[in-house]
Design an enzyme around this catalytic site. Structure first.
Site, mmCIF file in Angstrom:
data_model
loop_
_atom_site.group_PDB
_atom_site.id
_atom_site.type_symbol
_atom_site.label_atom_id
_atom_site.label_comp_id
_atom_site.label_asym_id
_atom_site.label_seq_id
_atom_site.Cartn_x
_atom_site.Cartn_y
_atom_site.Cartn_z
ATOM 1 C CG ASP A 1 -24.989 25.549 31.048
ATOM 2 O OD1 ASP A 1 -24.091 25.145 31.819
ATOM 3 O OD2 ASP A 1 -24.850 25.604 29.810
ATOM 4 C CE1 TYR B 1 -27.086 31.407 22.024
ATOM 5 C CE2 TYR B 1 -24.704 31.176 22.171
ATOM 6 C CZ TYR B 1 -25.960 30.607 22.134
ATOM 7 O OH TYR B 1 -26.087 29.252 22.224
ATOM 8 C CE LYS C 1 -31.718 28.953 20.591
ATOM 9 N NZ LYS C 1 -32.826 29.862 20.316
HETATM 10 C C1 F6R Z 1 -25.820 25.825 22.359
HETATM 11 C C2 F6R Z 1 -24.510 25.891 22.967
HETATM 12 C C3 F6R Z 1 -23.334 25.478 22.187
HETATM 13 C C4 F6R Z 1 -22.348 26.637 21.996
HETATM 14 C C5 F6R Z 1 -21.148 26.240 21.133
HETATM 15 C C6 F6R Z 1 -20.116 27.349 21.034
HETATM 16 O O1 F6R Z 1 -26.792 26.291 23.244
HETATM 17 O O2 F6R Z 1 -24.371 26.302 24.111
HETATM 18 O O3 F6R Z 1 -23.695 24.920 20.944
HETATM 19 O O4 F6R Z 1 -23.011 27.728 21.427
HETATM 20 O O5 F6R Z 1 -20.506 25.113 21.678
HETATM 21 O O6 F6R Z 1 -19.734 27.714 22.294
HETATM 22 P P1 F6R Z 1 -18.658 28.853 22.602
HETATM 23 O O7 F6R Z 1 -19.110 30.093 21.877
HETATM 24 O O8 F6R Z 1 -18.710 28.995 24.096
HETATM 25 O O9 F6R Z 1 -17.334 28.335 22.118
HETATM 26 MG MG MG Z 2 -23.925 25.233 28.145
HETATM 27 MG MG MG Z 3 -27.975 23.759 27.954
#
Ligand code: F6R
Ligand code: MG
Ligand code: MG
Length: 362
Positions: A11, A226, A229
Site C-alpha cells: 500500500d 499499527y 493491515k
Molecule cells: C484498515 C485501514 C483503515 C484505517 C482507518 C484509520 O487497514 O487502513 O481502516 O485504519 O481509515 O486511518 P488513520 O488512522 O490513518 O486515520
Molecule cells: Mg491503506
Molecule cells: Mg490495504
C-alpha cells in the site's frame, strides 16, 4: 526450466482515504516492470485490491531474488513519489525503511513466491485481499486442500486422493510446523482455527511439489506499531494434480468472518469481488478479495480471468453484505470489535491507561 511466480504487494497511498490507488501509481509500477520484461522478468501483471498495489511477476531467478525484489521496491518507490506529489493518503505507507538491501522481506511489502517446474498447461490463481491479514486464508486453504465437502477431487481424483501437506507458521512465536492431511487434519485445525496466532504459509503435494503459498508478513511486528493491515496475497496452483480452479474458488462462495476491516480492529465478512469492485468504502470495507486465474507457458502469462466477477458469486456478495450489517449492529462491542490481543489499533491501551488511576480495588 524452472519458473518463479512472485506476488509482491504494498500500500503506497490511495485516494480519499484507504480506498484505491491513483491510476498514475499503477502506471508507474507497470512502466518499471515493462522495462524489465524480456530482461530480468519474463512477464508481469499489475493490479490493485483496495488500496494495495499487486505486482505479479514471472522469471527464472528463484524466490527471494535480489534482482526481482529490487524491481518491486523501485516500482513502489516510483509510485510513492507520485503519491506524495498528489497528496494521496498513506503515501509510502508500507515501505517501512529507506535502508533497502535487496530483499523486501521485513521491509513492509507482502510477498508470496513459488518456484515450479511448469506442467504442460500450468494453471494458477492469484488471490489478493484488502483490510485483513494472512490468517484469513486459513479456512479457505483448509477447504481447498483438505475438505472433501469443498473439493470433490479429494474423493474422486487419484492424483490428489493422498491429500496434502500444510506448513503452518506461528506468526507471533516465529516457529513453523508441517502437518499431513487427511491423517493430521484435526491437529491442523487445532492450530489454524486460532487465526490470531497461526497462518498457513505453504501447501505441498505429498510428493513434494508446491501447491500454494501465502504472504504472512506482519506489518505491525515489523514496524513495532499499527501501520495498516497486512492485506495478504497468495498463489494457488490448480487443475491436474491440484484442486480444480472451481474447487479453489468455491470456499469464498460461503462468506466467513475474518479480522481486519476498520482500523484493522473489527471482525467482518470477506467479500469476493471482481477487480473493478475491489474498492472498500463502507466502514473502510467490508474486507475484499479478488481472484485472478492465469494460464502460463514458459513464464508467459495468459489471461487473467477475473474469477470472482462471475455472477455465481452474486449471492456470496449479498450474504457478505448481510453479515456486515449484523456485525455493524454491534458498533464498538465485541464480537465486532476484536479482543485486545487482536486489536491492530492498539492505541485503545492509551485510552484505558488514562482510566487506570481511577480503578478501585474490589
Ligand atoms: C484498515 C485501514 C483503515 C484505517 C482507518 C484509520 O487497514 O487502513 O481502516 O485504519 O481509515 O486511518 P488513520 O488512522 O490513518 O486515520
Ligand atoms: Mg491503506
Ligand atoms: Mg490495504
Amino acid at each position: 526450466m524452472k519458473t518463479t511466480i512472485s506476488l509482491i504487494k504494498a500500500d503506497i497511498g490511495s485516494i480519499g482515504g484507504h480506498t484505491k490507488p491513483h491510476e498514475r501509481l499503477l502506471e508507474a509500477c507497470k512502466n518499471r516492470l515493462e522495462e524489465e520484461k524480456g530482461k530480468t522478468l519474463i512477464d508481469y501483471y499489475v493490479t490493485n485490491c483496495g488500496d494495495d498495489i499487486e505486482l505479479i511477476m514471472t522469471h527464472t531467478k528463484g524466490v527471494d531474488s535480489k534482482d526481482v525484489h529490487t524491481i518491486a521496491w523501485d516500482a513502489f518507490k516510483e509510485g510513492t513519489k507520485i503519491a506524495k506529489d498528489l497528496g494521496l493518503y498513506g503515501a509510502g505507507q508500507d515501505l517501512l525503511s529507506d535502508a533497502f538491501s535487496g530483499n523486501v522481506r521485513g521491509m513492509g511489502p507482502g510477498i508470496a513466491e513459488m518456484e515450479i517446474e511448469e506442467r504442460p498447461a500450468e494453471v494458477f490463481v492469484a488471490f489478493m485481499a484488502d483490510k485483513t491479514d494472512s490468517s484469513a486464508f486459513n479456512l479457505p486453504l483448509y477447504e481447498m486442500f483438505a475438505n472433501p465437502f469443498n473439493t470433490a477431487g479429494l474423493v474422486l481424483d487419484p492424483k490428489i486422493h493422498d491429500g496434502f501437506k500444510f506448513e503452518v507458521q506461528d506468526v507471533k512465536g516465529h516457529k513453523s510446523i508441517t502437518l499431513n492431511t487427511p491423517e493430521e487434519s484435526y491437529d491442523l485445525l487445532a492450530l489454524i482455527g486460532l487465526t490470531d496466532i497461526y497462518a498457513v504459509k505453504r501447501v505441498y503435494r505429498k510428493s513434494g511439489e508446491i501447491a500454494a503459498v501465502a504472504s504472512t508478513e506482519k506489518l505491525s511486528f515489523i514496524a513495532g506499531k499499527y501501520v495498516g493491515k497486512d492485506d495478504p496475497g497468495m498463489i494457488v496452483r490448480a487443475q491436474s494434480g491440484y484442486p480444480a480452479t472451481g474447487e479453489v474458488l468455491d470456499p469464498f462462495a460461503r462468506p466467513f468472518y475474518i479480522a481486519g476491516w476498520m482500523r484493522g480492529s473489527h471482525r467482518g465478512p470477506l467479500m469476493p469481488v471482481g477487480e473493478k469492485d475491489a474498492i472498500p468504502t463502507r466502514f473502510d470495507g467490508p474486507p475484499r478479495i479478488i481472484a485472478l486465474a492465469f494460464s502460463m507457458k514458459n513464464g508467459i502469462l495468459v489471461g487473467p480471468v477475473d474469477a470472482f466477477a462471475d455472477v455465481g458469486f452474486d449471492k456470496a456478495r449479498e450474504k457478505a453484505n448481510e453479515m456486515a450489517d449484523i456485525m455493524r449492529r454491534h458498533g464498538p462491542f465485541q464480537p465486532h470489535l476484536l479482543p485486545p490481543g487482536e486489536l491492530e489499533y492498539a492505541t485503545i491501551s492509551e485510552v484505558l491507561k488514562k482510566l487506570e488511576p481511577r480503578m478501585k480495588k474490589m
